[in-house]
Design an enzyme around this catalytic site. Sequence first.
Site, PDB file in Angstrom:
ATOM      1  N   GLU A  92       0.849  -1.188   0.000  1.00 29.85           N
ATOM      2  CA  GLU A  92       0.000   0.000   0.000  1.00 29.85           C
ATOM      3  C   GLU A  92       0.886   1.240   0.000  1.00 29.85           C
ATOM      4  O   GLU A  92       1.846   1.317   0.756  1.00 29.85           O
ATOM      5  CB  GLU A  92      -0.879   0.039   1.255  1.00 29.85           C
ATOM      6  CG  GLU A  92      -2.035  -0.922   1.239  1.00 29.85           C
ATOM      7  CD  GLU A  92      -2.922  -0.758   2.469  1.00 29.85           C
ATOM      8  OE1 GLU A  92      -2.907   0.330   3.090  1.00 29.85           O
ATOM      9  OE2 GLU A  92      -3.624  -1.725   2.817  1.00 29.85           O
ATOM     10  N   SER A 278      -2.711  -7.110   7.456  1.00 34.21           N
ATOM     11  CA  SER A 278      -3.024  -8.396   6.835  1.00 34.21           C
ATOM     12  C   SER A 278      -1.788  -9.213   6.477  1.00 34.21           C
ATOM     13  O   SER A 278      -1.925 -10.360   6.041  1.00 34.21           O
ATOM     14  CB  SER A 278      -3.856  -8.177   5.559  1.00 34.21           C
ATOM     15  OG  SER A 278      -5.064  -7.525   5.860  1.00 34.21           O
ATOM     16  N   ASP A 280       0.453 -10.828   8.152  1.00 39.41           N
ATOM     17  CA  ASP A 280       0.642 -12.112   8.813  1.00 39.41           C
ATOM     18  C   ASP A 280      -0.350 -13.165   8.322  1.00 39.41           C
ATOM     19  O   ASP A 280      -0.157 -14.365   8.559  1.00 39.41           O
ATOM     20  CB  ASP A 280       0.520 -11.956  10.332  1.00 39.41           C
ATOM     21  CG  ASP A 280      -0.864 -11.484  10.774  1.00 39.41           C
ATOM     22  OD1 ASP A 280      -1.508 -10.754   9.998  1.00 39.41           O
ATOM     23  OD2 ASP A 280      -1.281 -11.838  11.886  1.00 39.41           O
TER      24      ASP A 280
END
Length: 346
Positions: A92, A278, A280
């Site tokens: 991101e 997210s 992991d």
Amino acid sequence: MRTWRMNCRKALLYSAGLCVLSFVVYSYFLSCSDDITILEKAVGTHTYTLGNQTIQYDRSLPLIFIGGFPRSGTTLMRAMIDAHPDVRCGEETRIIPRLLGMRQHWTKSAKESVRLREAGISDRVLDSAISAFILEVIIKHGEPAKRFCNKDPFTMKSGVYLSRLFPNAKVIFMIRDGRAVIHSIISRKVSITGFALNNFRLCMQKWDRAVELMHNQCTSLGPSRCLPVHYEQLVLHPRQYMERVLRFLNLPWSETVLHHEDYVGKPGGISLSKTEKSTDQVVKSINANALSKWVGKIPKDVVDEMADVAPMLRTLGYDPNANPPSYGIPDKEVARNTEQIKAGRF
């Protein structure tokens, strides 16, 4: 601590604003130098070289944007597409949705609009500058590739505008049961501006409004430019849904998209950010473990009034009264992965 965080956010926004305005001023003055248009000057064809790889890029690139509400499977979709040999998505950027939000503020505020016009900054100049900024970020925050994609969830709020800036871009709209989304946000303490993590009802209502806007953006774009993908169905039937996704994106089929976990952290593979919540989870193979974790975790008064609290659930194909819901039966490989992960083997 809260004041410090707010000051940090403001500083980031001001920094982003300065960067964008620099592009605006650059575009504006270039446009005055001769008869070449602002568009050609500000966002013409550019060259990017990294190592022995060189590419040319401009706003006609068939970019891929992955958006949706946070915790709706955007990271999983990004990882699966990123595993395709022709595509590079990357982490991101966080800066792109902030930039789009600032542009929305500038254009919606009557005062700011007047100030921009008085400064000679028309919509055309602003669009040229913003598209140039977004292109630079997407192209240069990772390795060169045949196709580029960006995953910043809240860009979905500006899907129509992005499609105007990048006429050959396509958008994937990730959709997930809002009850699962809010349970995940609260349980994993995901920070989203305006969300009170101790108030499930209020969070559901905010999810409902945001997803309605995103859904309207996707509907406005039409099926040739925006593909809605339900997270639950992607997880239960990854081959079927990734075949659909790749056809939509005009990408050849590759088995690698079904085994993204094999390419995480590998050279030329999938790069993950340690700051994304997210990370992991997407290092594991595709599994159905997270689908119904929210069941039994929502306050009873909210459960009883769910159809009124979040009407977009029904619009998006979910039964607001189903507890637990029936999302479907997983493919054999997904069921096997799920059992292995439950047993601690992955």
